[in-house]
Design a protein around this motif. Sequence first.
Motif, PDB file in Angstrom:
ATOM      1  N   LEU A 115     -17.177 -11.447  48.073  1.00  0.00           N
ATOM      2  CA  LEU A 115     -16.719 -10.264  49.057  1.00  0.00           C
ATOM      3  C   LEU A 115     -17.550  -9.940  50.154  1.00  0.00           C
ATOM      4  N   TYR A 116     -18.851 -10.539  50.334  1.00  0.00           N
ATOM      5  CA  TYR A 116     -19.583 -10.562  51.543  1.00  0.00           C
ATOM      6  C   TYR A 116     -19.029 -11.599  52.476  1.00  0.00           C
ATOM      7  N   LEU A 117     -18.644 -12.464  51.835  1.00  0.00           N
ATOM      8  CA  LEU A 117     -17.848 -13.706  53.051  1.00  0.00           C
ATOM      9  C   LEU A 117     -16.506 -13.152  53.468  1.00  0.00           C
ATOM     10  N   GLY A 118     -15.896 -12.344  52.540  1.00  0.00           N
ATOM     11  CA  GLY A 118     -14.512 -11.849  52.814  1.00  0.00           C
ATOM     12  C   GLY A 118     -14.686 -10.678  54.005  1.00  0.00           C
ATOM     13  N   TYR A 119     -15.651 -10.249  53.708  1.00  0.00           N
ATOM     14  CA  TYR A 119     -16.146  -8.843  54.748  1.00  0.00           C
ATOM     15  C   TYR A 119     -16.255  -9.452  56.050  1.00  0.00           C
ATOM     16  N   MET A 120     -17.204 -10.504  56.083  1.00  0.00           N
ATOM     17  CA  MET A 120     -17.478 -11.060  57.361  1.00  0.00           C
ATOM     18  C   MET A 120     -16.388 -11.767  58.075  1.00  0.00           C
ATOM     19  N   LEU A 121     -15.684 -12.673  57.283  1.00  0.00           N
ATOM     20  CA  LEU A 121     -14.358 -13.070  58.050  1.00  0.00           C
ATOM     21  C   LEU A 121     -13.389 -12.333  58.512  1.00  0.00           C
ATOM     22  N   LEU A 122     -13.061 -11.184  57.830  1.00  0.00           N
ATOM     23  CA  LEU A 122     -12.092 -10.135  57.963  1.00  0.00           C
ATOM     24  C   LEU A 122     -12.578  -9.567  59.368  1.00  0.00           C
ATOM     25  N   ALA A 124     -14.553 -10.614  61.439  1.00  0.00           N
ATOM     26  CA  ALA A 124     -14.733 -11.633  62.819  1.00  0.00           C
ATOM     27  C   ALA A 124     -13.328 -11.930  63.213  1.00  0.00           C
ATOM     28  N   SER A 125     -12.281 -11.841  62.159  1.00  0.00           N
ATOM     29  CA  SER A 125     -10.950 -12.297  62.949  1.00  0.00           C
ATOM     30  C   SER A 125     -10.223 -11.128  63.236  1.00  0.00           C
ATOM     31  N   ALA A 132     -11.222  -3.730  62.971  1.00  0.00           N
ATOM     32  CA  ALA A 132     -12.188  -4.742  62.194  1.00  0.00           C
ATOM     33  C   ALA A 132     -13.144  -3.754  61.318  1.00  0.00           C
ATOM     34  N   ASP A 133     -13.796  -2.993  61.937  1.00  0.00           N
ATOM     35  CA  ASP A 133     -14.481  -2.124  60.981  1.00  0.00           C
ATOM     36  C   ASP A 133     -13.823  -1.311  59.890  1.00  0.00           C
ATOM     37  N   ARG A 134     -12.673  -0.836  60.401  1.00  0.00           N
ATOM     38  CA  ARG A 134     -11.799  -0.158  59.141  1.00  0.00           C
ATOM     39  C   ARG A 134     -11.365  -1.135  58.057  1.00  0.00           C
ATOM     40  N   ALA A 135     -10.872  -2.327  58.595  1.00  0.00           N
ATOM     41  CA  ALA A 135     -10.353  -3.087  57.601  1.00  0.00           C
ATOM     42  C   ALA A 135     -11.389  -3.721  56.627  1.00  0.00           C
ATOM     43  N   ALA A 136     -12.554  -4.251  57.251  1.00  0.00           N
ATOM     44  CA  ALA A 136     -13.477  -4.561  56.528  1.00  0.00           C
ATOM     45  C   ALA A 136     -14.205  -3.617  55.735  1.00  0.00           C
ATOM     46  N   GLY A 137     -14.252  -2.595  56.248  1.00  0.00           N
ATOM     47  CA  GLY A 137     -14.981  -1.427  55.578  1.00  0.00           C
ATOM     48  C   GLY A 137     -14.262  -1.226  54.316  1.00  0.00           C
TER      49      GLY A 137
END
Lengths: 223, 148
Positions: A115-122, A124-125, A132-137
């Motif tokens: 989940l952490y990794l997915g948050y950071m990748l999303l 950054a992408s 990015a803030d909203r989607a990863a949030g």
Amino acid sequence: MLGAGLAAIAVGAFGGLLLAPPDYQQGDAYRIIYFHVPSAYLAMQLYALMAIGSAIGLVWRMKLAYAIAAAAAPVGLAFTGLALATGMLWGKPMWGAYWSWGDARLTSVLVMFFLYLGYMLLHASLEERSTADRAAGILAVVGVVNLPIIKFSVEWWSSLHQGPTISRLAAPAITWDMLWPLLVMIVGAALFSFAVTLTRARAEVLLRERGARWARDVVAAGA
Amino acid sequence: MKPRRRRMMAMTSGLVCLAAATALVLTAFEQNMLYFYTPTEIAAGVAPEGKRLRVGGLVERDSVRRTPGSLEVRFDVTDLDRSITVAYAGVLPDLFREGQGVVAHGRVGGNGVFEADEVLARHDENYMPPEVADMLEERGHPRDASLP
């Protein structure tokens, strides 16, 4: 805060590795809890911080909250990795295996790692920062469901991982001379990780506001 | 409704639905969430027959029998109610000893013996120095790991 955290970690490591007595069953191998438990604890705390920051950002559109969430993610990822690595190192001699698929605690912590990794990748992408803030949030908030599963996995289901030692209703199942270095380590790790997160958040805000006059002034002042 | 309030409602209801869905899934798969079965559950037929599964419990005292000249070992795993004999050939973990919690992975053979291909030791949540453990034993407290 960073200095206090590092000092507490030094004291805790000294107490845990040199002063605390060996365990009656595990000998000296149990001393890895002085790193494993604080890492696992902070990994969950930082996830909660990341999710709360994201939730505040999503509801109130507060940019600072998003910045704190983004700043906490790599720190939490590092602590999750540390908790997994130290747990595996301990598991090999004690359980007889580095890893066991099917154990709810091990699996749910691995899910948190991704989940952490997915948050950071999303994050950054996506080019546009607000998107990015909203989607990863949203991902971070959805992943909150995993936190109670991690916490109670060893109580709801039979597991290979042992139950809680400190955070239970009865007295801690550990003697005081073994417990105090652990508590010092937890406090130290908390201070350290919050100091790092706040420093990262500050850099994140300056980076985001690099077009603004006040941010240029702060950077120019060398603060 | 103000947009802020709407977003809050959307997020809260979304999380509630998600939590409910997760709870339902976990309840539905409860059997798969269990890491091991107890000997009582296997005796009662709760555990799936003929399938690979894990059995967990304490190694019964004076039940460990080794075959000289090989790695073969047999021992009884008990939940203090029923017990099951486990046959295993391989290296046992450091913490393996009589009275210790263990989890064996394998299947129940035709003769009721559990044929294990992996035996893991299960540590309990108690930590204490050797002197304290000795003192507890002198006072009559069992040193054994309690069942989860």
